[in-house]
Write a protein that holds these residues in place. Structure first.
Motif, PDB file in Angstrom:
ATOM      1  N   THR A 336      15.109  10.772  44.890  1.00 21.05           N
ATOM      2  CA  THR A 336      14.449   9.489  45.115  1.00 21.05           C
ATOM      3  C   THR A 336      14.997   8.715  46.308  1.00 21.05           C
ATOM      4  OG1 THR A 336      16.015   8.287  43.734  1.00 21.05           O
ATOM      5  CG2 THR A 336      14.092   9.219  42.616  1.00 21.05           C
ATOM      6  N   ARG A 337      15.983   9.266  46.993  1.00 25.45           N
ATOM      7  CA  ARG A 337      16.697   8.577  48.077  1.00 25.45           C
ATOM      8  C   ARG A 337      17.609   7.484  47.532  1.00 25.45           C
ATOM      9  NH1 ARG A 337      13.158   5.956  52.119  1.00 25.45           N
ATOM     10  NH2 ARG A 337      11.595   5.881  50.467  1.00 25.45           N
ATOM     11  N   SER A 338      17.708   7.390  46.200  1.00 23.00           N
ATOM     12  CA  SER A 338      18.586   6.393  45.599  1.00 23.00           C
ATOM     13  C   SER A 338      19.995   6.961  45.477  1.00 23.00           C
ATOM     14  CB  SER A 338      18.070   6.032  44.195  1.00 23.00           C
ATOM     15  OG  SER A 338      18.985   5.194  43.540  1.00 23.00           O
ATOM     16  N   LYS A 339      20.976   6.078  45.457  1.00 17.12           N
ATOM     17  CA  LYS A 339      22.349   6.518  45.235  1.00 17.12           C
ATOM     18  C   LYS A 339      22.590   6.801  43.756  1.00 17.12           C
ATOM     19  CE  LYS A 339      24.341   2.948  47.577  1.00 17.12           C
ATOM     20  NZ  LYS A 339      25.529   2.186  47.999  1.00 17.12           N
ATOM     21  N   GLY A 340      21.648   6.300  42.912  1.00 15.80           N
ATOM     22  CA  GLY A 340      21.848   6.450  41.469  1.00 15.80           C
ATOM     23  C   GLY A 340      22.975   5.545  41.010  1.00 15.80           C
ATOM     24  N   TRP A 341      23.306   5.640  39.719  1.00 19.27           N
ATOM     25  CA  TRP A 341      24.364   4.772  39.184  1.00 19.27           C
ATOM     26  C   TRP A 341      25.743   5.415  39.294  1.00 19.27           C
ATOM     27  CZ3 TRP A 341      23.198  -0.034  38.996  1.00 19.27           C
ATOM     28  CH2 TRP A 341      21.923  -0.477  38.596  1.00 19.27           C
ATOM     29  N   GLN A 342      25.736   6.699  39.655  1.00 19.38           N
ATOM     30  CA  GLN A 342      27.002   7.409  39.879  1.00 19.38           C
ATOM     31  C   GLN A 342      27.939   7.388  38.686  1.00 19.38           C
ATOM     32  OE1 GLN A 342      28.657   6.421  43.768  1.00 19.38           O
ATOM     33  NE2 GLN A 342      26.607   5.875  44.478  1.00 19.38           N
ATOM     34  N   TYR A 343      27.469   7.977  37.606  1.00 21.19           N
ATOM     35  CA  TYR A 343      28.331   8.168  36.435  1.00 21.19           C
ATOM     36  C   TYR A 343      27.811   9.389  35.699  1.00 21.19           C
ATOM     37  CZ  TYR A 343      24.509   6.493  33.510  1.00 21.19           C
ATOM     38  OH  TYR A 343      23.307   6.387  32.885  1.00 21.19           O
ATOM     39  N   PHE A 439      14.484  -1.958  36.127  1.00 22.45           N
ATOM     40  CA  PHE A 439      13.434  -0.966  36.378  1.00 22.45           C
ATOM     41  C   PHE A 439      12.412  -1.389  37.425  1.00 22.45           C
ATOM     42  CE2 PHE A 439      10.904  -3.542  33.516  1.00 22.45           C
ATOM     43  CZ  PHE A 439      11.847  -4.002  32.596  1.00 22.45           C
ATOM     44  N   THR A 440      12.531  -2.614  37.954  1.00 21.45           N
ATOM     45  CA  THR A 440      11.588  -3.026  38.999  1.00 21.45           C
ATOM     46  C   THR A 440      12.340  -3.501  40.237  1.00 21.45           C
ATOM     47  OG1 THR A 440      11.526  -5.258  38.087  1.00 21.45           O
ATOM     48  CG2 THR A 440       9.761  -3.777  37.405  1.00 21.45           C
ATOM     49  N   GLU A 441      11.740  -3.307  41.361  1.00 14.91           N
ATOM     50  CA  GLU A 441      12.271  -3.798  42.626  1.00 14.91           C
ATOM     51  C   GLU A 441      11.123  -3.735  43.623  1.00 14.91           C
ATOM     52  OE1 GLU A 441      15.500  -4.645  42.527  1.00 14.91           O
ATOM     53  OE2 GLU A 441      15.965  -5.087  44.608  1.00 14.91           O
ATOM     54  N   PRO A 442      10.651  -4.771  44.218  1.00 14.98           N
ATOM     55  CA  PRO A 442      11.057  -6.151  43.974  1.00 14.98           C
ATOM     56  C   PRO A 442      10.711  -6.621  42.547  1.00 14.98           C
ATOM     57  CG  PRO A 442       9.672  -5.964  45.952  1.00 14.98           C
ATOM     58  CD  PRO A 442       9.592  -4.678  45.229  1.00 14.98           C
TER      59      PRO A 442
ATOM     60  N   GLU B 282       6.615   2.157  54.714  1.00 17.87           N
ATOM     61  CA  GLU B 282       6.999   2.028  53.304  1.00 17.87           C
ATOM     62  C   GLU B 282       7.113   0.558  52.919  1.00 17.87           C
ATOM     63  OE1 GLU B 282      10.851   3.603  52.359  1.00 17.87           O
ATOM     64  OE2 GLU B 282      10.494   3.491  50.200  1.00 17.87           O
ATOM     65  N   CYS B 283       7.712  -0.168  53.845  1.00 14.34           N
ATOM     66  CA  CYS B 283       7.910  -1.589  53.612  1.00 14.34           C
ATOM     67  C   CYS B 283       6.572  -2.300  53.415  1.00 14.34           C
ATOM     68  CB  CYS B 283       8.665  -2.137  54.817  1.00 14.34           C
ATOM     69  SG  CYS B 283       9.098  -3.830  54.645  1.00 14.34           S
ATOM     70  N   ARG B 329      14.378   0.570  48.537  1.00 20.92           N
ATOM     71  CA  ARG B 329      13.546  -0.426  47.879  1.00 20.92           C
ATOM     72  C   ARG B 329      14.308  -1.749  47.672  1.00 20.92           C
ATOM     73  NH1 ARG B 329       9.368  -0.067  44.144  1.00 20.92           N
ATOM     74  NH2 ARG B 329       8.592   1.772  45.199  1.00 20.92           N
ATOM     75  N   ASP B 330      15.632  -1.613  47.451  1.00 16.33           N
ATOM     76  CA  ASP B 330      16.429  -2.827  47.236  1.00 16.33           C
ATOM     77  C   ASP B 330      16.493  -3.672  48.503  1.00 16.33           C
ATOM     78  OD1 ASP B 330      17.334  -2.391  44.451  1.00 16.33           O
ATOM     79  OD2 ASP B 330      18.246  -0.611  45.318  1.00 16.33           O
ATOM     80  N   ILE B 331      16.445  -2.984  49.637  1.00 18.95           N
ATOM     81  CA  ILE B 331      16.441  -3.718  50.914  1.00 18.95           C
ATOM     82  C   ILE B 331      15.059  -4.340  51.146  1.00 18.95           C
ATOM     83  CG2 ILE B 331      16.675  -3.473  53.423  1.00 18.95           C
ATOM     84  CD1 ILE B 331      18.746  -1.272  52.846  1.00 18.95           C
ATOM     85  N   ILE B 332      14.028  -3.594  50.727  1.00 14.34           N
ATOM     86  CA  ILE B 332      12.669  -4.114  50.884  1.00 14.34           C
ATOM     87  C   ILE B 332      12.503  -5.401  50.059  1.00 14.34           C
ATOM     88  CG2 ILE B 332      10.229  -3.633  50.413  1.00 14.34           C
ATOM     89  CD1 ILE B 332      10.849  -0.688  51.191  1.00 14.34           C
TER      90      ILE B 332
END
Lengths: 513, 547
Positions: A336-343, A439-442, B282-283, B329-332
């Motif tokens: 997902t390109r996310s760093k994840g929670w890393q645990y 679970f949401t962003e923004p 994406e933004c 997404r957090d930056i967006i």
């Protein structure tokens, strides 16, 4: 209603009662002046007491005047007196038998006069001058007089009066001779003098005017009965008008529960907007409630003091095909390109059965079953938080949840959706502010204007990629939720959330729809 | 959600803004104003933004939002030679430590208070009540480096803890000291306790419980030594960065220190920024608005990122205190915040969908309509219930233990299980409305939850001075006719009903439910003094068995 009560009512309304009307009409027939008895005889009235009542009400309304006159009359103390001779008459007859003369002792011994009557007879014989007493050889003799002989032929005035009273029972003062009366009254137990108040009722000007206006007199009916309807009696009668302002207790029928009513309203709003209802069980594995919604396993919301965990069932089966992907997303973000929670993610933790803490669990399950757009879905159902109930918290509460997945879903569409949704829920003015959900962003918080304030109503956001990617969903999903009880409280003006489920019968019966 | 109390004068000074602007801006950047008590403002910060748990952190964001100070904040660091040796013995108890040296601290009373507050909030949030992170702040002047982080036996060491004037050993502290009592559970069942000592064996701290009195911070302190111990190295690093940068916002100097795990040394704090790539398309897609590259750059700088554009992508540098950025997404989202949520006009969905109710919705409405016609009032009870009411008070002897769903951590004994039927709740309703006028007719349509399934039932009760089996039988027959179901009954034995006055409704050999007179024993249990008739039916079975 009794007549008195009716009269009291009429005092206020100014209406005339049936009895008053009948009395006025009778008086009119009697040329405006009559006694109560005449009115009773003339009018459509059945009892004198009713006439008397009507007269006194009319008098208080100035429609009649009442003149009172006191008159005396005489009657016999004992009716039988009319058939008996007076003692002096008896003595006179005895004297006549003894050829006009006999001794007093003979009268005492041989006549049918009692000892008491002898005394009375002697007094009156002398008073009426029917006999005189003479003394011979020391003995008293009675000797008839000329008047006495005449009296044998014709009875005296007093006797005639007694006889008349025997026939007529009562004679007015003006019908009798004062002297005779006086004499008779001086004797005991023959006559009595009595008084009577005679009333004359006269129409006043006001009464006449009332009659000129026209009075319709019909029989009054209080309660309409099948009998009255069947016989047609109502045609001749009048249904008595009631005091429509008089108190009557409220009556309530069956009602839906206020929270259920609000739920129905929410359903209607969503259905009108093309949404489909989703429903999932309240017991869910932590996997769907938390892990699938990118809530890390060490998140405070997953603590025992926030979430109800089940003792039975302790664990639930997981959808194996999703487990690996969710694990990856948590540990390093997966693809997902996310760093994840890393645990290190634990499957056992995810299996734990919980009472769902939000209906977002329904949203993600529904999306995983329907991964292709367009999707518009909603739910309105129970959720649980391990909280002791207080005026602002419940451990069991209803949440409204809506999601939209389509190719162009975006934060701007979410805000457009919020404006439309809240407008349909009755809030014309909303504003949105940043917020945070795992679970949401923004993420955003919706504030709606209620009276003069902006109230915090609920949350919303665009689902994170970490939430959607494990289900192969490539399209954006916007989601929002809000508490249902809050809406009920605003509408009904309640300030304690526990009122929503107190099930107080009085409230259930009486709350406004 | 964490709430911090800040002094408004200080916030105004640090943000160089006026009060009206501040009150308007704070909610726009995700800081909710909870309460204003004079110059004490209670501000709520979202749990992902622990960098804003201090007045300094909030001011840093506000200055950016107001374009008074944009781009990445720069924090200069200096090197120090202070080292902390980590003994292997802490592996089992509290394995990690990070440290920092801070010079030139401004400990005006406000600065000290702000620091203490931040420490406290970090303990609660990122520190998870000290379990993940415990922070010690020390007056460096009393410390003789190098420092050692080790685990010792509870009675091996005594020292004077903060708030005390006598030496206590570690067990005594756990038993007697307020902080010891409060946090002792974090060391439960451990053979050894973690301890931070200097080269003279003076105790700096007994984490995660209490510091030593020796290194107590006073208004004269101008150099801090900060230690943070815990179980998650990443969170420790983030927490240290938040704390150090907040202090640097007050012009303190950050000096790095070294933590040595044997021969491996790590330099802390590590304020190296991370980069993340986002692209314009994406933004725009996520936000649903058109933004030029210039706009995006400006918005990101406003939100305190630094940006470098590469064609239609941006290389975004994330400030070292932003622990919440996991995904582009957090930056967006920060771009959206910078753009200002108020500036989104909103659009409606484009794609057509057809709304659909749950399949039996119409049938449920018919059930409800029919019961409302019989003048029943609807109630709504919780699904959380308890075995006492469900079985004991209902006199049910053969409870189906196998199927009952039980809660592991109920908030009260009245809510330790999930309801398996509706009548107990309805009888509770009658009990709570004893004094209301008769007749009382109540019904509920709601879910019951068994261990392996959840289903919907409908049940009702009527309480009146005179009511009996025939009344409820008539009603049931009419009610079922309304629902297009022919009623066929057989006698039923049910512990909650009077024997011989309960019937089950059967269609095609399936029991749809039952009705009858509630037994006097049950009435007594619910303190009811009038007869009650009742029914309970399975809604799904009704739905499936209608003609």
């Amino acid at each position: 209603m009794t007549e008195d009560a009716e009269e009291k009512r009429n005092e206020k309304t100014g209406d005339l009662s049936y009895l008053e009307k009948a009395t006025l009409l009778a008086l009119d027939e009697l040329n405006g002046e009559a006694s109560p008895d005449e009115i009773l005889e003339e009018g459509e009235l059945d009892k004198k007491v009713k006439v008397m009542n009507a007269i006194s009400w009319l008098k208080s309304k100035d429609m009649v005047a009442v003149e009172e006159e006191v008159k005396h009359y005489y009657k016999l103390v004992k009716k039988s007196a009319a058939k008996k001779d007076l003692p002096e008459r008896k003595a006179l007859k005895f004297l006549d038998k003894k050829a006009g003369k006999c001794s007093i002792s003979t009268l005492k011994e041989e006549s049918d006069l009692s000892k008491n009557e002898v005394g009375i007879a002697l007094g009156w014989l002398k008073d009426k001058d029917w006999a005189k007493i003479v003394k011979e050889n020391g003995e008293s003799f009675l000797e008839i007089t000329k008047k006495g002989r005449n009296a044998l032929k014709e009875k005296g005035r007093d006797e005639k009066l007694i006889k008349k009273l025997g026939k007529e029972e009562k004679l007015w003062e003006y019908e009798v001779d004062k002297y005779t009366i006086k004499k008779l009254l001086s004797r005991k137990e023959i006559l009595s003098k009595n008084r009577e108040v005679s009333r004359t009722v006269k129409l006043t000007e006001k009464g006449k005017k009332e009659l000129e206006k026209g009075i319709e007199l019909r029989l009054q009916i209080n309660q309409l009965t099948p009998e009255i309807i069947r016989t047609g009696a109502w045609k001749e009668a009048r249904l008595r008008p009631y005091d429509v302002k008089a108190y009557a207790p409220k009556k309530f029928g069956g009602k839906k529960h206020p929270v259920k009513r609000e739920m129905d309203k929410v359903r209607r709003v969503f259905l009108e907007m093309g949404f489909t209802e989703m429903k999932y069980d309240v017991i869910q594995p932590a996997f769907w409630n938390f892990d699938a919604l990118f809530s890390p396993q060490h998140h405070p919301a997953r603590d025992l003091q926030d979430t109800f965990y089940m003792k039975e069932p302790r664990e639930l089966e997981l959808p194996e095909e999703k487990v690996e992907r969710i694990k990856k997303v948590h540990e390093d973000g997966g693809d997902t390109r996310s760093k994840g929670w890393q645990y290190p993610w634990s499957k056992d933790e995810a299996k734990k059965a919980v009472l769902r803490t939000h209906t977002t669990v329904a949203s993600i399950r529904y999306l995983s079953e329907n991964p292709e757009p367009p999707v518009k879905a909603f739910s309105v159902d129970w959720n649980y938080r391990s909280e002791k109930p207080d005026p602002t918290h419940l451990s069991e509460f209803v949440q409204i949840e809506g999601i939209v997945m389509e190719k162009n879903a975006s934060m701007n569409m979410l805000i457009g959706m919020m404006k439309e949704f809240y407008l349909k829920m009755g809030f014309e003015d909303i504003k949105v502010r940043p917020s945070y959900f795992p679970f949401t962003e923004p993420s955003l918080e919706v504030f709606a204007k209620w009276k003069d304030d902006y109230l915090e109503m609920g949350g919303a956001g665009v689902f994170r990629r970490e939430v959607l990617e494990p289900h192969g969903i490539d399209y954006p999903v916007i989601a929002w939720g809000l508490g249902l009880e809050r809406l009920v409280m605003l509408r009904l003006g309640w300030d304690d959330i526990r009122e929503c489920y107190s099930n107080d019968i009085e409230t259930l019966r009486e709350y406004p729809l | 959600m964490p709430v911090i109390s800040v002094n408004s004068d200080e916030l105004l000074e640090l943000t160089k803004a006026d009060q009206v602007t501040l009150l308007e801006v704070l909610p726009k950047i995700g800081v909710e104003i909870e309460e204003i008590k004079g110059d004490a403002w209670e501000l709520e910060v979202f749990p992902d933004r622990c960098d804003m748990l201090s007045v300094e952190g909030i001011a840093r964001s506000v200055r950016g939002f107001l374009n008074k100070e944009t781009g990445l904040p720069e924090y200069e660091t200096f090197e120090s030679d202070i080292t902390t040796d980590v003994d292997l013995s802490v592996q089992e108890v509290r394995p990690y430590i990070v440290t920092a040296l801070i010079k030139n601290v401004d400990l005006s009373s406000k600065g000290l208070k702000s620091l203490m507050d931040l420490q406290e909030k970090l303990h609660i949030t990122l520190g998870r009540n000290r379990s993940k992170v415990a922070i010690g702040v020390h007056d460096f002047s009393s410390i003789e480096p190098p420092i050692e982080y080790k685990a010792v036996k509870p009675d091996d060491m005594s020292f004077v803890p903060l708030e005390k004037s006598v030496e206590m050993n570690l067990d005594e502290i756990l038993e007697k000291h307020d902080k010891g009592k409060k946090y002792a559970h974090l060391l439960e069942e451990m053979q050894r306790y973690p301890l931070l000592v200097d080269s003279k064996d003076n105790v700096l701290s007994f984490p995660p419980i209490i510091n030593g009195k020796l290194t107590e911070v006073t208004p004269e302190t101008d150099t801090f030594f900060i230690d943070m111990t815990g179980t998650d190295m990443r969170v420790l690093e983030q927490t240290l960065n938040i704390m150090c940068t907040a202090l640097a916002e007050r012009n303190a100097e950050i000096h790095t220190t070294e933590v040595k795990y044997g021969s491996r040394g790590i330099i802390y704090p590590d304020l190296a920024e991370e980069d993340m790539e986002i692209d314009v398309e994406e933004c725009e897609k996520v936000l649903g608005i058109e933004l030029s590259s210039e706009d995006i750059k400006n918005l990101l700088e406003k939100m305190r990122f630094s940006v470098e554009q590469r064609e239609d992508k941006f290389e975004v540098t994330i400030p070292p205190y932003r622990h919440d950025i996991l995904h582009p997404r957090d930056i967006i989202e920060d771009i959206a915040i910078g753009y200002d949520y108020d500036n989104f006009e909103g659009v409606l969905p484009h794609e057509v969908t057809i709304g659909r109710s749950l399949p039996d919705k119409e049938f449920r409405e018919a059930v409800k309509e029919s019961l409302l016609g019989y003048e029943f009032n609807e109630v709504m009870n919780y699904i959380l219930s308890c075995e006492k009411i469900e079985y004991h008070d209902m006199e049910v002897k053969d409870m189906d233990q196998e199927n009952i769903a039980l809660v592991q951590n109920p908030v009260s004994e009245n809510s330790d299980s999930l309801r398996t039927w509706l009548l107990p709740g309805l009888l509770c309703n009658l009990m709570e409305n004893k004094t209301e006028s008769l007749p009382q007719r109540l019904f509920e349509m709601g879910d019951v939850v068994l261990k392996k399934e959840q289903k919907t039932k409908v049940a009702g009760v009527i309480k009146n001075s005179k009511i009996g089996f025939t009344d409820i039988k008539s009603l049931m027959d009419g009610f079922l006719t309304n629902l297009n179901i022919d009623m066929y009954v057989e006698p039923k034995k049910h512990d909650s009903f009077t024997e011989g006055r309960c019937a089950k409704i059967i269609v095609d050999e399936i029991e749809l439910g039952y009705f009858g007179e509630i037994s006097p024993k049950v009435l007594e249990n619910f303190e009811l003094e009038h007869p009650v008739v009742a029914f309970e039916l399975d809604l799904e079975s009704l739905y499936e068995n209608r003609r």
